[in-house]
Design a protein around this motif. Structure first.
Motif, PDB file in Angstrom:
ATOM      1  N   GLN A  55       0.829  -1.205   0.000  1.00 36.14           N
ATOM      2  CA  GLN A  55       0.000   0.000   0.000  1.00 36.14           C
ATOM      3  C   GLN A  55       0.864   1.256   0.000  1.00 36.14           C
ATOM      4  O   GLN A  55       0.576   2.229  -0.718  1.00 36.14           O
ATOM      5  N   TRP A  58       2.412   1.527  -3.548  1.00 39.63           N
ATOM      6  CA  TRP A  58       1.388   1.891  -4.531  1.00 39.63           C
ATOM      7  C   TRP A  58       1.078   3.384  -4.441  1.00 39.63           C
ATOM      8  O   TRP A  58       1.066   4.093  -5.460  1.00 39.63           O
ATOM      9  N   ASN A  59       0.831   3.872  -3.223  1.00 40.19           N
ATOM     10  CA  ASN A  59       0.482   5.290  -3.050  1.00 40.19           C
ATOM     11  C   ASN A  59       1.628   6.200  -3.452  1.00 40.19           C
ATOM     12  O   ASN A  59       1.407   7.274  -4.044  1.00 40.19           O
ATOM     13  N   GLN A 105      -5.468   2.243 -13.538  1.00 42.87           N
ATOM     14  CA  GLN A 105      -4.770   3.429 -13.040  1.00 42.87           C
ATOM     15  C   GLN A 105      -3.395   3.610 -13.685  1.00 42.87           C
ATOM     16  O   GLN A 105      -2.638   4.492 -13.284  1.00 42.87           O
ATOM     17  N   TRP A 224      -5.798   4.596   6.183  1.00 45.25           N
ATOM     18  CA  TRP A 224      -5.547   4.882   4.761  1.00 45.25           C
ATOM     19  C   TRP A 224      -6.271   3.834   3.922  1.00 45.25           C
ATOM     20  O   TRP A 224      -6.132   2.626   4.142  1.00 45.25           O
ATOM     21  N   ASP A 225      -7.027   4.280   2.938  1.00 42.66           N
ATOM     22  CA  ASP A 225      -7.792   3.362   2.097  1.00 42.66           C
ATOM     23  C   ASP A 225      -6.866   2.477   1.272  1.00 42.66           C
ATOM     24  O   ASP A 225      -5.796   2.903   0.817  1.00 42.66           O
ATOM     25  N   ASN A 226      -7.311   1.253   1.055  1.00 46.94           N
ATOM     26  CA  ASN A 226      -6.560   0.326   0.218  1.00 46.94           C
ATOM     27  C   ASN A 226      -6.682   0.771  -1.239  1.00 46.94           C
ATOM     28  O   ASN A 226      -7.792   0.887  -1.761  1.00 46.94           O
ATOM     29  N   PRO A 227      -5.568   1.001  -1.932  1.00 39.92           N
ATOM     30  CA  PRO A 227      -5.633   1.597  -3.276  1.00 39.92           C
ATOM     31  C   PRO A 227      -6.048   0.635  -4.394  1.00 39.92           C
ATOM     32  O   PRO A 227      -6.361   1.086  -5.491  1.00 39.92           O
ATOM     33  N   TRP A 228      -6.012  -0.678  -4.154  1.00 41.69           N
ATOM     34  CA  TRP A 228      -6.400  -1.600  -5.226  1.00 41.69           C
ATOM     35  C   TRP A 228      -7.777  -2.236  -4.994  1.00 41.69           C
ATOM     36  O   TRP A 228      -8.114  -3.260  -5.582  1.00 41.69           O
TER      37      TRP A 228
END
Length: 560
Positions: A55, A58-59, A105, A224-228
């Motif tokens: 995470q 990714w961010n 993305q 923090w939101d999971n990006p996937w």
């Protein structure tokens, strides 16, 4: 206990301090990523630590302009085929989401699900070859099932790109042993934050959350939101469900327990006393009671003394001895137990198939397609039993049909072409009556001849027939007695080499006595040495004296 260790290793940070740490890590990740063209590889297990690392990366990369996202980041995870089924399902679904979102993305992230080779899987080794359940003294599973698939993937990357950077979620706070290991690798760092990999050349290890505590990992995942597209609260729920008290709170002070004790792994693991995570899942959630057959198999495998289930010979057919400490300054020389016997290998196959059949009928709909042992594994087990174990009664298809109610379809070409089968096995078994070693020898001899019958050249058949006699021509007592004889012979020879002036004839006599009583007793080496030391002869023996020594014909008399 773990929380106290973490407090001793790292001082607690406030939320603003953690925010600054995340900002600094984001910048560090971006700089490392843009620094060169070395590909990255993230080891992701689906657990909290590796999820936090993925995470973070990714961010950080998502914040870069698209034109700078030029270097592929490989996300790899290993499915050993015996992972906790809840976690395995979670991981597969997560990888699917990750792949879709990465494409949408325009993220340079490529997921890979790795597997061990069929010949190295847990059930092929245990049921096929007869390896005993893993123990600290024989931990054969981890390297074959987890390390080798990952190392092979990394080697392939290195061959193409020359180097690779492996990103892991390991943390010093996991244990004092882990902290010491990571500290040792830090000393060998050639670049800032990048440690050398002792097992793989041209690979560097990057551990961005190495100084985080458990509570900080969970705080990051929850805030923090999971990006996937995953829901980290589901991960939190799985960890909570895998603790005995059904709780997994965030740590807010030293008195609050964390979720760090919940660990997921292979459901067959016998390296731990109990599978606490699976036990807790079954205990805390009625919908997970369908996993009880898995826990039962695991507990049946995990017994302290499995010697009665194992052969008295090693897997290559020889009896090997070891000196066992019995306490009270006494020792016992015993055979090292070998692989599971034919009966118990067939037993474990039946148990796994029964569990698989039961679960496919009783589990929730989304879990009814579960596979505990794959068709490829069954085919390889059958091949090993037929070609290496010479068990031409071919019991696997029969057991499979008895348990599942369906015929076994072997994917190997010409698998059903055979000259020997269950009828021939039954006939030999009747002839040999209760003599198991005689049956084994006859089966090996016949099947060895059968294997060479189909070959254009029979070179090597005599050597292979000799091996059959070497491994199976003696009864259990005779084979163990012969091993003691060989051991005593070696010990006696070493004693003579150490002191050539001793009476070689007495050594010969002692060995002869050992040979004649090998079945019932072993040579008392201490007594032998005492006799040798009390010998009145002190003549220095030459090689000729030893090789051509004259036999005794009476008291103090020798023949001419």
């Amino acid at each position: 206990m773990i929380e106290v260790q973490q407090m001793l290793l790292f001082e607690p940070r406030t939320v603003p301090q953690l925010l600054e740490e995340i900002k600094a890590l984001t910048k560090e990740i971006q700089e490392l990523y843009c620094l060169d063209a070395i590909p990255w590889l993230i080891g992701w297990s689906g657990g909290k630590d590796s999820t936090a690392v993925l995470q973070l990366i990714w961010n950080a990369i998502a914040a870069l302009p698209i034109e700078k996202r030029t270097k592929t980041i490989h996300v790899i995870t290993t499915d050993t085929f015996v992972e906790n089924p809840i976690i395995s399902t979670w991981v597969r679904k997560s990888l699917t989401k990750l792949k879709i979102l990465a494409q949408e993305q325009k993220m340079p992230i490529s997921p890979h699900l790795l597997h061990p080779e069929v010949k190295e899987t847990f059930w092929v080794c245990l049921i096929g070859k007869g390896y005993p359940a893993p123990r600290n003294g024989f931990r054969w599973c981890t390297d074959r099932m987890k390390i080798q698939p990952v190392n092979q993937f990394i080697r392939d990357l290195v061959r193409v790109h020359g180097e690779t950077i492996v990103v892991l979620g390991t943390r010093k706070a996991e244990s004092t042993k882990r902290a010491a290991t990571m500290k040792k690798y830090e000393a060998g760092r050639l670049r800032d934050r990048l440690s050398p990999n002792s097992r793989l050349p041209n690979s560097l290890i990057y551990t961005p959350i190495e100084d985080w505590r458990d509570d900080e990992v969970w705080l990051y995942l929850m805030q923090w939101d999971n990006p996937w597209g995953n829901n980290n609260k589901e991960l939190f729920t799985m960890y909570r469900g895998a603790t005995a008290d059904n709780e997994c709170p965030l740590v807010v002070d030293t008195s609050t327990p964390s979720c760090g004790d919940s660990r997921f792994g292979c459901w067959v693991c016998t390296m731990v006393d109990k599978d606490k995570s699976m036990e807790a899942m079954i205990q805390n959630d009625e919908e997970k009671e369908w996993m009880q057959p898995l826990l039962d198999i695991r507990n049946e495998l995990d017994i302290k003394n499995d010697r009665p289930k194992r052969d008295f010979r090693r897997i290559y057919g020889r009896v090997e001895l070891f000196e066992r400490n019995m306490g009270d300054d006494t020792t016992s020389v015993e055979p090292i137990p070998g692989p599971y016997t034919k009966f118990w290998r067939e037993h474990w196959l039946r148990r796994v198939l029964e569990a698989q059949t039961h679960i496919r009928k009783t589990a929730p709909l989304e879990m009814r397609d579960i596979t505990l042992i794959t068709p490829e594994e069954l085919s390889e087990i059958r091949r090993i039993w037929l070609e290496q174990k010479h068990e031409f009664d071919d019991s696997l298809p029969r057991i499979y049909e008895e348990v599942t109610g369906e015929p076994f379809a072997d994917s190997r070409p010409a698998a059903e072409r055979k000259l020997l089968g269950s009828d021939e096995w039954t006939a030999i078994a009747e002839i040999c009556s209760e003599d198991e070693m005689h049956l084994e020898l006859m089966a090996k001899l016949l099947d060895t001849e059968r294997q060479y019958y189909t070959k254009p050249r029979r070179t090597g058949i005599y050597a292979d027939l000799d091996k059959c006699f070497e491994t199976s021509s003696r009864s259990k007592d005779e084979a163990i007695g012969n091993a003691h004889y060989q051991r005593n012979l070696k010990t006696a020879v070493n004693a003579v080499i150490a002191n050539p002036s001793e009476n070689i004839q007495q050594v010969k006599s002692a060995i002869a006595q050992t040979n004649s009583s090998a079945k019932n007793d072993t040579l008392d080496i201490a007594k032998l040495k005492e006799e040798l030391e009390s010998s009145s002869q002190s003549k220095q023996l030459s090689w000729a004296d030893i090789k051509y020594s004259t036999p005794d014909v009476g008291e103090g008399k020798h023949s001419d």
